[in-house]
Write an enzyme that holds these catalytic residues in place. Structure first.
Site, PDB file in Angstrom:
ATOM      1  CB  CYS A   2      -0.969  -0.040   1.111  1.00  0.00           C
ATOM      2  SG  CYS A   2      -2.430   0.881   0.762  1.00  0.00           S
ATOM      3  CG  HIS A  60      -3.512  -3.475   3.330  1.00  0.00           C
ATOM      4  ND1 HIS A  60      -2.521  -2.915   4.207  1.00  0.00           N
ATOM      5  CD2 HIS A  60      -4.179  -2.309   2.813  1.00  0.00           C
ATOM      6  CE1 HIS A  60      -2.333  -1.876   4.237  1.00  0.00           C
ATOM      7  NE2 HIS A  60      -3.665  -1.254   3.407  1.00  0.00           N
ATOM      8  CD  GLU A  89      -1.127  -6.407   5.224  1.00  0.00           C
ATOM      9  OE1 GLU A  89      -0.808  -6.638   4.057  1.00  0.00           O
ATOM     10  OE2 GLU A  89      -1.147  -5.162   5.710  1.00  0.00           O
TER      11      GLU A  89
HETATM   12  N1  GLN Z   1      -1.996   6.817   2.602  1.00  0.00           N
HETATM   13  C1  GLN Z   1      -2.115   6.111   1.569  1.00  0.00           C
HETATM   14  C2  GLN Z   1      -3.368   6.261   0.564  1.00  0.00           C
HETATM   15  O1  GLN Z   1      -4.377   6.560   1.355  1.00  0.00           O
HETATM   16  C3  GLN Z   1      -1.800   4.373   1.639  1.00  0.00           C
HETATM   17  C4  GLN Z   1      -2.762   3.928   2.669  1.00  0.00           C
HETATM   18  C5  GLN Z   1      -2.234   2.521   3.267  1.00  0.00           C
HETATM   19  O2  GLN Z   1      -0.980   2.319   3.180  1.00  0.00           O
HETATM   20  N2  GLN Z   1      -3.320   1.757   3.616  1.00  0.00           N
HETATM   21  O3  GLN Z   1      -3.581   5.769  -0.264  1.00  0.00           O
END
Ligand code: GLN
Length: 546
Positions: free
Chosen positions: A381, A518, A520
């Site tokens: 992410c 994600h 995970e």
């Molecule tokens: N801050 C970034 C976004 O909003 C990544 C978010 C995250 O890593 N969950 O896109």
């Protein structure tokens, strides 16, 4: 069979591992051939943990249907391998929210709306609503500690359910602490007695007491607790400290917890079959190798913030019978001068998700090091977004390449806020309204992703279409797609309409993968996530090539 309900409460103090104990019991009942679901009821007022700071509350766990939930749901999914959803987690805030909505709508026909019966009825209805797929057992974990003011409506609701559903259909398990006083060489039962007294004073007599303890409780201690707490002698169990959290199901099985539950709830008397768990524990206890992974992030002081990530990395190690030693490095402390020293002896670098500018430059510096030194890298992410920024700046020489999150006026927004995108789940165009509340503007939950053959991503997944869970606002800016690909950053995973970039990787690097989702959240100890398997595999290769 009608669904039976097991309620798990906690006493004495928090952090006793109630979620893990509940999930382990779920796994044991599942191993007896029963269909199990779980639910977490949290006493705080936030409607969900989505807006809560991970420093305080730990990780926000995201489900397929896009619910932002308590991290205990991660344990439930990992131990049961069953997908959780919005219905598996409620908070006082969400309960009050629906009662107040009903009140405003006039549903209560002018009546006075009160905690009892309106709030408690709402709680009972969400509990009864959790088992929608003919589950044999629903395990309901009540957050907080007995004695807290906040959890009283939940306890009152579960007290009533025993009369509503009948005693063969409801069971209460209470988890307490039995401290070992080293100086006296004695186990102390008084905190347990007090906690059970508290529970009984609100009308709940526990059927089973699980005693978290450093050492095994002997028969004398168990019978003392049974006597003072008014439970069967064979209903007091040690929940002993174990080396790995994946030993808990086996430890509780050895104590006979599932058998007692089956007797009390009149469940079919089938023995639990646990070869997979035994095999897992065996691999964890006797690793053949060990690999050192750096997690370069911001929330390094509270490990709970990276709960699923931590577990997924351990699962990745299980794929290779390898131990994984995790080093959390605060990205704010990384500079161009010290990065080599900070990452010395590391076999793989992982940059996790996150929000906000703080620590971003350190992450970018660590990524540059991993890219240039051929150290296996996994960006998740925000970690993927930072890898894109780093590549934009240092390879494409776009000096101010950035995410609009960190520099809203950058001339090179390689990561940007899309005005709208096509949502394959709801089959409609989602619009992002910058003025919306935070939750409303995020891409949340499972989205499909197509994997290009011949890539590292494909080598891991071995299929061309996957679904992964998202929780973010910003995206890779497709205007830069061609320039990135030409320079060696491959877009190896994209949305079915080709509009959203979900995975990037570097050609010519031993293993360098960033994903917008994600992974995970979908890794299980008994079914490790392919990307984590391959990341650990690449890190082992990096280590062993010296
Ligand atoms: N801050 C970034 C976004 O909003 C990544 C978010 C995250 O890593 N969950 O896109």
């Amino acid at each position: 069979m009608k669904t039976k309900f097991i309620f798990v409460t906690g006493g004495v103090l928090s952090s006793l591992g109630k979620g893990l104990a509940a999930a382990s019991i779920g796994a044991l009942l599942q191993a007896r051939g029963l269909k199990v679901t779980m639910q977490k009821l949290d006493p705080y007022i936030n409607v969900d943990p989505g807006t809560m700071n991970p420093f305080q509350h730990g990780e926000v766990y995201v489900t397929d249907d896009g619910a932002e939930t308590d991290l205990d749901l991660g344990h439930y999914e990992r131990y049961l391998n069953v997908s959780m959803s919005q219905r598996n987690n409620f908070t006082s805030g969400s309960i009050y929210n629906s009662v107040i909505t009903k009140e405003r709508r006039g549903d209560y026909l002018g009546g006075t709306v009160q905690v009892i019966p309106h709030i408690t009825d709402e709680i009972k209805s969400v509990i009864l609503g959790v088992a929608q797929n003919d589950e044999d057992v629903a395990l309901i974990e009540i957050g907080g500690t007995v004695g807290d003011i906040e959890s009283l409506p939940f306890l009152e609701a579960i007290r009533q359910l025993r009369s509503n559903l009948g005693k063969d259909n409801v069971l209460y398990i209470h988890l307490t602490l039995v401290p070992y006083m080293r100086a006296a060489g004695e186990l102390k039962t008084k905190p347990t007695q007090h906690s059970v007294k508290e529970l009984r004073s609100i009308g709940i007599q526990p059927d089973i007491i699980l005693c978290r303890s450093e050492v095994d409780l002997n028969a004398d201690i168990k019978s003392k607790i049974a006597l003072f707490c008014n439970v069967d002698e064979d209903a007091v169990f040690t929940a002993r400290d174990v080396q790995s959290i994946y030993e808990v199901p086996l430890a509780l099985y050895e104590e006979g917890v599932d058998q007692k539950i089956a007797i009390l709830l009149r469940l079919p008397a089938k023995n639990a079959v646990l070869p997979q768990w035994k095999d897992l524990v065996d691999k964890l206890r006797h690793p053949k190798d060990e690999v050192r992974i750096a997690i370069v992030g911001k929330y390094v002081d509270l490990r709970e913030s990276y709960k699923s990530l931590h577990e997924a990395l351990i699962h990745g190690g299980v794929c290779h019978k390898s131990a994984v030693s995790l080093e959390y490095i605060n990205s704010e402390e990384i500079t161009e001068q010290n990065v080599a020293q900070k990452l010395a002896g590391i076999h793989g670098v992982l940059v996790p998700g996150g929000f906000g500018t703080r620590g971003v430059e350190g992450k970018i510096t660590a990524i540059r090091y991993a890219r240039e030194q051929n150290v296996p890298f996994f960006g998740i992410c925000l970690g993927m977004q930072c890898a894109v920024i780093e590549f934009g700046r240092n390879v494409l020489e776009l000096e101010r390449a950035n995410s609009q999150e960190f520099d809203p006026t950058t001339p090179n927004p390689v990561i940007y806020l899309m005005a709208e995108w096509y949502d394959h789940r709801s089959q409609c165009v989602q619009k992002r309204d910058m003025n919306c509340a935070k939750g409303g503007t995020m891409r949340l939950g499972a989205y499909p992703c197509l994997i290009k053959p011949g890539t590292m991503a494909h080598a891991a997944y071995q299929v061309e279409s996957v679904e992964e869970r998202h929780r973010h606002r910003y995206e890779f800016n497709a205007a830069y797609a061609q320039a990135f690909e030409q320079a060696g950053m491959l877009l190896s995973g994209v949305s079915p309409d080709n509009a959203l970039v979900e995975i990037v990787e570097l050609t010519g690097h031993p293993w360098f993968v960033g994903c917008q989702f994600h992974p995970e959240f979908k890794s299980r100890p008994l079914a490790p996530h392919p990307l984590f398997c391959d990341f650990i595999g690449a890190s082992l290769a990096f280590k062993n090539k010296g």
